[in-house]
Design an enzyme around this catalytic site. Structure first.
Site, PDB file in Angstrom:
ATOM      1  N   PHE A 232       6.274  35.632   4.148  1.00  0.00           N
ATOM      2  CA  PHE A 232       7.894  35.286   4.305  1.00  0.00           C
ATOM      3  C   PHE A 232       8.833  36.254   4.604  1.00  0.00           C
ATOM      4  O   PHE A 232       9.941  36.168   4.804  1.00  0.00           O
ATOM      5  CB  PHE A 232       7.875  34.506   3.083  1.00  0.00           C
ATOM      6  CG  PHE A 232       9.383  34.002   2.895  1.00  0.00           C
ATOM      7  CD1 PHE A 232       9.526  32.844   3.474  1.00  0.00           C
ATOM      8  CD2 PHE A 232      10.485  34.483   1.995  1.00  0.00           C
ATOM      9  CE1 PHE A 232      10.888  32.078   3.467  1.00  0.00           C
ATOM     10  CE2 PHE A 232      11.650  33.611   1.945  1.00  0.00           C
ATOM     11  CZ  PHE A 232      11.834  32.648   2.932  1.00  0.00           C
TER      12      PHE A 232
ATOM     13  N   HIS B 154      23.951  35.820  -2.284  1.00  0.00           N
ATOM     14  CA  HIS B 154      24.984  34.413  -2.696  1.00  0.00           C
ATOM     15  C   HIS B 154      24.705  34.034  -3.965  1.00  0.00           C
ATOM     16  O   HIS B 154      23.808  34.572  -4.460  1.00  0.00           O
ATOM     17  CB  HIS B 154      24.675  33.393  -1.440  1.00  0.00           C
ATOM     18  CG  HIS B 154      23.208  32.801  -1.810  1.00  0.00           C
ATOM     19  ND1 HIS B 154      22.479  33.538  -1.090  1.00  0.00           N
ATOM     20  CD2 HIS B 154      22.344  31.969  -2.169  1.00  0.00           C
ATOM     21  CE1 HIS B 154      21.160  33.189  -1.183  1.00  0.00           C
ATOM     22  NE2 HIS B 154      21.117  32.066  -1.906  1.00  0.00           N
TER      23      HIS B 154
ATOM     24  N   GLU C 202      16.195  27.982  -8.004  1.00  0.00           N
ATOM     25  CA  GLU C 202      15.137  27.962  -6.638  1.00  0.00           C
ATOM     26  C   GLU C 202      13.913  28.684  -7.228  1.00  0.00           C
ATOM     27  O   GLU C 202      13.833  29.741  -7.665  1.00  0.00           O
ATOM     28  CB  GLU C 202      15.661  28.833  -5.601  1.00  0.00           C
ATOM     29  CG  GLU C 202      17.019  28.375  -5.132  1.00  0.00           C
ATOM     30  CD  GLU C 202      17.659  29.266  -4.086  1.00  0.00           C
ATOM     31  OE1 GLU C 202      17.188  30.478  -4.032  1.00  0.00           O
ATOM     32  OE2 GLU C 202      18.522  28.984  -3.296  1.00  0.00           O
TER      33      GLU C 202
ATOM     34  N   HIS D  10      24.397  31.244   8.406  1.00  0.00           N
ATOM     35  CA  HIS D  10      22.904  30.737   7.763  1.00  0.00           C
ATOM     36  C   HIS D  10      23.316  29.530   6.823  1.00  0.00           C
ATOM     37  O   HIS D  10      24.448  29.412   6.153  1.00  0.00           O
ATOM     38  CB  HIS D  10      22.688  31.885   6.815  1.00  0.00           C
ATOM     39  CG  HIS D  10      21.487  31.394   5.973  1.00  0.00           C
ATOM     40  ND1 HIS D  10      20.377  31.717   6.388  1.00  0.00           N
ATOM     41  CD2 HIS D  10      21.554  30.898   4.733  1.00  0.00           C
ATOM     42  CE1 HIS D  10      19.648  31.042   5.410  1.00  0.00           C
ATOM     43  NE2 HIS D  10      20.112  30.804   4.397  1.00  0.00           N
TER      44      HIS D  10
ATOM     45  N   HIS E 169      21.397  36.466  -5.561  1.00  0.00           N
ATOM     46  CA  HIS E 169      20.464  37.017  -4.808  1.00  0.00           C
ATOM     47  C   HIS E 169      20.569  37.144  -3.359  1.00  0.00           C
ATOM     48  O   HIS E 169      21.468  36.321  -2.644  1.00  0.00           O
ATOM     49  CB  HIS E 169      19.197  36.154  -5.401  1.00  0.00           C
ATOM     50  CG  HIS E 169      19.683  34.568  -5.000  1.00  0.00           C
ATOM     51  ND1 HIS E 169      19.976  33.844  -5.772  1.00  0.00           N
ATOM     52  CD2 HIS E 169      19.200  33.745  -3.972  1.00  0.00           C
ATOM     53  CE1 HIS E 169      20.124  32.551  -5.345  1.00  0.00           C
ATOM     54  NE2 HIS E 169      19.503  32.618  -4.269  1.00  0.00           N
TER      55      HIS E 169
HETATM   56 FE   LIG Z   1      19.686  30.665  -2.903  1.00  0.00          FE
END
Ligand SMILES: [Fe+2]
EC number: 1.13.11.5
Length: 334
Positions: free
Chosen positions: A231, A216, A222, A173, A251
């Site tokens: 989403f 992570h 954010e 990712h 998170h």
């Molecule tokens: Fe993040």
């Protein structure tokens, strides 16, 4: 919603939500504090600026810089959306590095107004936002009387559908900063005050990977907003809502998307169909407003790891046997 720093210190940012149902008449607004990046969620914005007119639709974003005069009328009668306001900096395109000459947001897709002037010798009000406070002055003619201009300090708009998403074609990712549309520098070299990123429909093809964002920590704070679609968060992450993940806080996904991603067959697939998500990142820590903290619409039961089960406990007997065979002591709790 939240923010950091101060326009008086010429560094920081603020994230706002807006909702309006009335046209501005013989009024103009000036933000002396900073630049506005406006993200419509519902309702078009017909924006008249000193430098010309911009009609902005949901799915587009617009930037109106510090100290320009502008007014808004509402072709749909009402409008809602998000605003990211930055102090002491301006938005710019990324240096693309190894990506090369084009990709992400291409310069050719940004549109700016041309000069548009009116002759109106009647009374107008100009409302200034200075240090977070509003001040009004009156004048006997329209502020929208600029016959011609040249330069590059001009409002602009951008259609998010033009964004070229880049990502992994093999494994892993990729950090969502890969989807940055616009960035604004902080006073610390190499560190962004604000990044505006767009997460939309795209192909997901990575193999041998857990495809969604894994658990992570990132240095950035954010703030995630939704323009349309879904989403994939459980609960009510609806258009108009905002989610904050504070910098350095751990998170990841909740149990539903996590389990689905664990079990899915990793074929190429189109994801986030019809969804437009925006990510407002900053290197700064963010303080929530009273409204964001105490609103009766706040969802207090959110958490990145909500509902996740400790899957390794299924293997308790084997773990204990392996530990014993290895000559290790008891594992507390098992
Ligand atoms: Fe993040």
């Amino acid at each position: 919603y939240d923010g950091n720093g101060s326009p008086m210190l010429v560094e920081g940012l603020a994230i706002h939500t807006y909702a309006c149902n009335s046209d501005m008449d013989k009024e103009a607004f000036v933000n002396s504090d900073g630049d506005f990046l406006i993200i419509p969620v519902k309702g078009q914005l017909d924006i008249q600026t000193e430098l010309g007119r911009l009609l902005v639709f949901p799915g587009e974003i617009t930037v109106v810089q510090r100290e320009l005069k502008w007014k808004v009328t509402l072709p749909d009668g009402s409008a809602t959306g998000y605003i990211q306001e930055i102090f002491g900096s301006h938005y710019e395109l990324l240096n693309l590095g190894v990506v090369g000459s084009h990709g992400l947001a291409n310069p050719r897709d940004f549109e700016h107004p041309v000069a548009h002037f009116e002759v109106d010798q009647t009374n107008w009000e100009v409302i200034y936002k200075l240090g977070g406070k509003l001040f009004t002055c009156k004048q006997d003619h329209t502020p929208f009387d600029v016959v011609a201009w040249h330069g590059n300090y001009v409002p602009y708009k951008y259609n998010l559908d033009f964004f070229i998403s880049l990502g992994s074609l093999t494994r892993e990712h990729i950090d969502p900063s890969i989807w940055t549309v616009l960035t604004a520098r902080s006073m610390t070299p190499g560190v962004a005050l604000a990044d505006f990123a767009f997460i939309g429909e795209r192909w997901d093809v990575a193999e041998q990977s857990f495809r969604p964002p894994f658990f992570h920590r990132n240095t950035a704070s954010e703030v995630l907003g939704l323009i349309k679609g879904e989403f994939g968060f459980t609960g009510d992450f609806v258009p108009g809502a905002l989610v904050l993940e504070s910098g350095f806080g751990p998170h990841g996904r909740e149990d539903g998307p996590y389990n689905a991603a664990q079990d899915m067959e990793l074929k190429p697939m189109k994801i986030l169909k019809g969804t437009q998500t925006v990510l407002l990142e900053t290197s700064m820590m963010m303080t929530l407003t009273e409204h964001a903290t105490n609103s009766n619409r706040r969802q207090s039961n959110k958490g990145g790891a909500r509902g996740l089960e400790a899957k390794f406990l299924k293997y308790k007997d084997q773990i204990l046997a392996d530990a014993k065979a290895a000559g290790l002591g008891l594992i507390p709790g098992l």
